[in-house]
Design a protein around this motif. Sequence first.
Motif, mmCIF file in Angstrom:
data_model
loop_
_atom_site.group_PDB
_atom_site.id
_atom_site.type_symbol
_atom_site.label_atom_id
_atom_site.label_comp_id
_atom_site.label_asym_id
_atom_site.label_seq_id
_atom_site.Cartn_x
_atom_site.Cartn_y
_atom_site.Cartn_z
ATOM 1 N N ILE A 1 0.829 -1.200 0.000
ATOM 2 C CA ILE A 1 0.000 0.000 0.000
ATOM 3 C C ILE A 1 0.866 1.253 0.000
ATOM 4 C CG2 ILE A 1 -1.615 1.369 1.405
ATOM 5 C CD1 ILE A 1 -2.869 -1.330 2.256
ATOM 6 N N ILE A 2 1.834 1.338 0.882
ATOM 7 C CA ILE A 2 2.622 2.560 1.007
ATOM 8 C C ILE A 2 3.537 2.752 -0.202
ATOM 9 C CG2 ILE A 2 4.577 1.710 2.388
ATOM 10 C CD1 ILE A 2 2.796 4.846 3.379
ATOM 11 N N TYR A 3 4.204 1.701 -0.648
ATOM 12 C CA TYR A 3 5.086 1.841 -1.808
ATOM 13 C C TYR A 3 4.292 1.963 -3.103
ATOM 14 C CZ TYR A 3 9.104 1.117 1.140
ATOM 15 O OH TYR A 3 10.069 1.267 2.108
ATOM 16 N N GLY A 4 3.145 1.333 -3.170
ATOM 17 C CA GLY A 4 2.272 1.503 -4.331
ATOM 18 C C GLY A 4 1.790 2.937 -4.451
ATOM 19 N N MET A 5 1.466 3.556 -3.326
ATOM 20 C CA MET A 5 1.039 4.944 -3.346
ATOM 21 C C MET A 5 2.180 5.858 -3.787
ATOM 22 S SD MET A 5 -0.557 7.374 -0.444
ATOM 23 C CE MET A 5 1.031 7.756 0.194
ATOM 24 N N VAL A 6 3.394 5.601 -3.307
ATOM 25 C CA VAL A 6 4.554 6.401 -3.723
ATOM 26 C C VAL A 6 4.758 6.267 -5.230
ATOM 27 C CG1 VAL A 6 7.066 6.624 -3.541
ATOM 28 C CG2 VAL A 6 5.689 6.363 -1.483
ATOM 29 N N PHE A 7 4.658 5.060 -5.744
ATOM 30 C CA PHE A 7 4.804 4.846 -7.183
ATOM 31 C C PHE A 7 3.740 5.627 -7.958
ATOM 32 C CE2 PHE A 7 3.771 2.461 -11.061
ATOM 33 C CZ PHE A 7 5.003 2.510 -11.699
ATOM 34 N N LEU A 8 2.494 5.590 -7.496
ATOM 35 C CA LEU A 8 1.433 6.349 -8.176
ATOM 36 C C LEU A 8 1.684 7.857 -8.106
ATOM 37 C CD1 LEU A 8 -1.736 4.330 -7.105
ATOM 38 C CD2 LEU A 8 -0.612 4.363 -9.348
ATOM 39 N N LEU A 9 2.177 8.337 -6.977
ATOM 40 C CA LEU A 9 2.530 9.757 -6.875
ATOM 41 C C LEU A 9 3.647 10.114 -7.851
ATOM 42 C CD1 LEU A 9 2.418 10.303 -2.998
ATOM 43 C CD2 LEU A 9 0.924 11.379 -4.689
ATOM 44 N N TRP A 10 4.632 9.239 -7.997
ATOM 45 C CA TRP A 10 5.703 9.482 -8.962
ATOM 46 C C TRP A 10 5.152 9.551 -10.384
ATOM 47 C CZ3 TRP A 10 9.581 5.239 -7.038
ATOM 48 C CH2 TRP A 10 10.303 5.716 -5.944
ATOM 49 N N MET A 11 4.300 8.595 -10.727
ATOM 50 C CA MET A 11 3.746 8.565 -12.080
ATOM 51 C C MET A 11 2.878 9.800 -12.341
ATOM 52 S SD MET A 11 5.022 6.011 -13.612
ATOM 53 C CE MET A 11 6.491 6.423 -12.697
ATOM 54 N N PHE A 12 2.121 10.200 -11.358
ATOM 55 C CA PHE A 12 1.297 11.405 -11.477
ATOM 56 C C PHE A 12 2.191 12.616 -11.699
ATOM 57 C CE2 PHE A 12 -1.493 14.767 -9.729
ATOM 58 C CZ PHE A 12 -2.586 14.561 -10.579
ATOM 59 N N TRP A 13 3.285 12.698 -10.952
ATOM 60 C CA TRP A 13 4.232 13.821 -11.089
ATOM 61 C C TRP A 13 4.822 13.857 -12.497
ATOM 62 C CZ3 TRP A 13 5.785 18.311 -9.504
ATOM 63 C CH2 TRP A 13 7.059 18.775 -9.825
ATOM 64 N N VAL A 14 5.300 12.729 -12.965
ATOM 65 C CA VAL A 14 5.944 12.669 -14.273
ATOM 66 C C VAL A 14 4.946 13.007 -15.377
ATOM 67 C CG1 VAL A 14 7.008 11.090 -15.954
ATOM 68 C CG2 VAL A 14 7.750 11.063 -13.570
ATOM 69 N N ASN A 15 3.740 12.502 -15.291
ATOM 70 C CA ASN A 15 2.762 12.683 -16.357
ATOM 71 C C ASN A 15 1.988 13.994 -16.311
ATOM 72 O OD1 ASN A 15 3.168 10.236 -17.797
ATOM 73 N ND2 ASN A 15 2.197 9.170 -16.099
ATOM 74 N N ARG A 16 1.860 14.613 -15.169
ATOM 75 C CA ARG A 16 1.029 15.818 -15.048
ATOM 76 C C ARG A 16 1.789 17.101 -14.771
ATOM 77 N NH1 ARG A 16 -4.464 15.004 -16.364
ATOM 78 N NH2 ARG A 16 -4.746 12.779 -16.100
ATOM 79 N N PHE A 17 2.844 17.024 -13.980
ATOM 80 C CA PHE A 17 3.460 18.253 -13.497
ATOM 81 C C PHE A 17 4.876 18.502 -13.988
ATOM 82 C CE2 PHE A 17 0.233 17.418 -10.218
ATOM 83 C CZ PHE A 17 -0.462 18.602 -10.313
ATOM 84 N N SER A 18 5.562 17.464 -14.361
ATOM 85 C CA SER A 18 6.960 17.655 -14.705
ATOM 86 C C SER A 18 7.108 18.422 -16.014
ATOM 87 C CB SER A 18 7.653 16.302 -14.831
ATOM 88 O OG SER A 18 8.956 16.496 -15.294
ATOM 89 N N LYS A 19 7.842 19.508 -15.991
ATOM 90 C CA LYS A 19 8.086 20.333 -17.182
ATOM 91 C C LYS A 19 9.048 19.613 -18.124
ATOM 92 C CE LYS A 19 5.575 23.604 -15.563
ATOM 93 N NZ LYS A 19 4.179 23.591 -15.891
ATOM 94 N N LYS A 20 9.908 18.756 -17.587
ATOM 95 C CA LYS A 20 10.858 18.045 -18.445
ATOM 96 C C LYS A 20 10.126 17.138 -19.431
ATOM 97 C CE LYS A 20 14.737 18.123 -15.322
ATOM 98 N NZ LYS A 20 15.709 17.400 -14.560
ATOM 99 N N ARG A 21 9.042 16.552 -18.988
ATOM 100 C CA ARG A 21 8.268 15.679 -19.866
ATOM 101 C C ARG A 21 7.708 16.482 -21.030
ATOM 102 N NH1 ARG A 21 3.113 15.319 -20.166
ATOM 103 N NH2 ARG A 21 2.117 13.616 -21.175
ATOM 104 N N LYS A 22 7.195 17.662 -20.743
ATOM 105 C CA LYS A 22 6.595 18.493 -21.773
ATOM 106 C C LYS A 22 7.634 19.018 -22.755
ATOM 107 C CE LYS A 22 2.775 19.620 -18.801
ATOM 108 N NZ LYS A 22 2.323 20.455 -17.754
#
Length: 183
Positions: free
Chosen positions: A159-180
């Motif tokens: 649960i805890i590491y799965g949530m961290v992974f989802l937060l990472w994926m959300f960050w990379v896909n939604r907020f990270s300027k490097k991705r854009k």
Amino acid sequence: MKALFLKYKSVVKFILTFLTVYVVFTMAYKLYLDFSDGSKYYPDYITNLVANQSEMLIDVFGYDAVTKPHANETSMKLIVNHKFVARVVEGCNSVSVIILFMSFVIAFADKFKPTFLYVLSGSVLIYSVNLLRIAILSIGLYNYPWRKDILHTVIFPMIIYGMVFLLWMFWVNRFSKKRKKNA
């Protein structure tokens, strides 16, 4: 070799930034632990806080919880309805998981403000879910002690590491300027 380095420059930069941030935060946390005297807050302030907040959360769920310093170990005993069910040790306080989360986000960051806000909100979410995890685990251990191994070593870390992974994926896909920039 130079061409290979130039081709993977962003990957190398990510790895070096991640490792640097992780090592610096981990060393700072280690210094904190080394200089925590434990006389006022045993075993250290953060672990003590997590144990006491977990106790309050268990009480909210309708159980009688008590925390007290463990006599033989550097931990807090968590007692549910007069039954010793768990120890809250330094590794249970979520700081190491938050350091891992922050290191990834910072390594994949561009602008300060969105990074800072995401690290702050993600850390609060991880801390809160960890409290809920400890409370539910303790109640589970009280009611189903024969399920200790699967609860403690499989389900709740997932649960805890799965949530961290989802937060990472959300960050990379939604907020990270490097991705854009690379799209």
